[in-house]
Design an enzyme around this catalytic site. Structure first.
Site, PDB file in Angstrom:
ATOM      1  N   SER A 156       0.832  -1.198   0.000  1.00  0.00           N
ATOM      2  CA  SER A 156       0.000   0.000   0.000  1.00  0.00           C
ATOM      3  C   SER A 156       0.872   1.256   0.000  1.00  0.00           C
ATOM      4  CB  SER A 156      -0.959  -0.051   1.196  1.00  0.00           C
ATOM      5  OG  SER A 156      -2.000   0.880   1.047  1.00  0.00           O
ATOM      6  N   ASP A 250      -9.669  -5.105  -4.489  1.00  0.00           N
ATOM      7  CA  ASP A 250      -9.008  -3.908  -3.976  1.00  0.00           C
ATOM      8  C   ASP A 250      -9.314  -2.718  -4.895  1.00  0.00           C
ATOM      9  OD1 ASP A 250      -7.326  -2.003  -2.928  1.00  0.00           O
ATOM     10  OD2 ASP A 250      -5.476  -3.125  -3.278  1.00  0.00           O
ATOM     11  N   HIS A 282      -7.713  -5.637  -0.291  1.00  0.00           N
ATOM     12  CA  HIS A 282      -6.472  -4.900  -0.097  1.00  0.00           C
ATOM     13  C   HIS A 282      -5.602  -5.536   1.002  1.00  0.00           C
ATOM     14  CE1 HIS A 282      -3.979  -1.351  -0.432  1.00  0.00           C
ATOM     15  NE2 HIS A 282      -4.105  -1.066   0.851  1.00  0.00           N
TER      16      HIS A 282
END
Length: 310
Positions: A156, A250, A282
């Site tokens: 991320s 995601d 995610h």
């Protein structure tokens, strides 16, 4: 009741009296730097810059002989630049598993978070950590880290940092290490113009709000820091290989594929591979590290970190 100045639910809220309330993230309950009993990985914390509180967590796999050199994996945790830490339980567990499976030395960087320390501070901390690593006298690093087999990685926001550190390696030609590749898990990229179904995604407004919150001086969603396709330096990414994983559910999924396309069109001479995990969200691997799909990603990452030159 205190008035809210910035509401970034479900990550955090900032109140008008200046108080920051982090709603997610495990950094509030850090795991001590102790050897992992399941993997046998040795773990310790190191101070990089006491003035800025910059630190890192080091991982050394078990049964390493005194002169054995291993690939060095520099990791940047995720959390939208606002939550988590190198000592969060999920990262502690995940990195222990990576060190054991791949048999690599890992340095997990504990960069400072927004809003107390807005971007570009996380990038500057990460760069400072890389320069510290190169000159470090730490015994684990000196004895066992192979500076000719260095990899960056992150998930991320950490994937965003790993990419931007590789851009900086390519443009500034940092001496002392050879960056072979980067691993980006569900990387935090976006752009002003929506792609695929982004226009209808409820995540779209949140991503823009979060980005301008953590980086208030940014030019917006086409800032090269969050939209690599707009970066004129993309062609000089400072590594030979890139491994990206995206998750089907995601909201950032399409940006992973777009990143691959942008790299290939930029004139960069390396090789980029992307893997999509079906029916997952995610950074799912952090929440269920022993699940079958998470273990599959772990094995692919271990292979990536140990590939021979070609």
């Amino acid at each position: 009741m205190a008035e809210i100045a910035h509401d970034l639910f479900p990550l955090l809220r900032v109140y008008k009296d200046g108080r920051v309330e982090r709603l997610l993230g495990e950094g509030r309950v850090p795991v001590p730097a102790e050897s992992d009993p399941e993997t046998g990985v040795q773990i310790k914390d190191v101070e990089i810059n006491p003035e800025s509180n910059l630190a890192a967590r080091l991982y050394l796999p078990k049964d390493v002989n005194p002169v054995q050199k291993l690939p060095l994996f520099v990791y940047f945790h995720g959390g939208g630049f606002v939550i988590e830490s190198a000592s969060s339980p999920s990262y502690h567990k995940h990195i222990s598993m990576v060190a054991a499976e791949a048999k690599v030395v890992v340095i997990s960087v504990n960069y400072r978070l927004a809003p107390e320390y807005p971007l570009p501070i996380a990038y500057e901390d990460s760069w400072a950590a890389l320069k510290w690593i190169i000159g470090s006298q730490d015994k684990w690093i000196k004895d066992h880290a192979d500076f000719n087999r260095v990899y960056f990685g992150g998930d991320s926001a950490g994937g965003n940092i790993a990419h931007n550190m590789a851009i900086r390696v390519g443009s500034e030609k940092i001496d002392g290490i050879k960056l072979v590749g980067i691993f980006l898990a569900c990387p935090f990229f976006w752009g002003k113009d929506p792609i695929d179904s982004e226009a209808e995604s409820p995540a779209s407004k949140f991503v823009e709000k979060l980005w301008l919150f953590v980086n208030p001086n940014s030019s917006g969603l086409d800032d090269p820091l969050i939209n690599p396709e707009k970066d004129p330096k993309l062609c000089s990414l400072g590594c030979e290989k890139v491994f990206v994983y995206v998750a089907e559910r995601d909201p950032l999924r399409s940006r992973g594929f777009y990143y691959k396309e942008a790299l290939e069109k930029s004139g960069w001479k390396g090789k980029v591979e992307i893997v999509e995990i079906k029916d997952e969200g995610h950074v799912f691997h952090l929440f269920a590290p022993a699940a079958e799909k998470a273990m599959a990603i772990l094995k692919q990452l271990a292979s990536f970190l140990n590939q021979s030159e070609d």
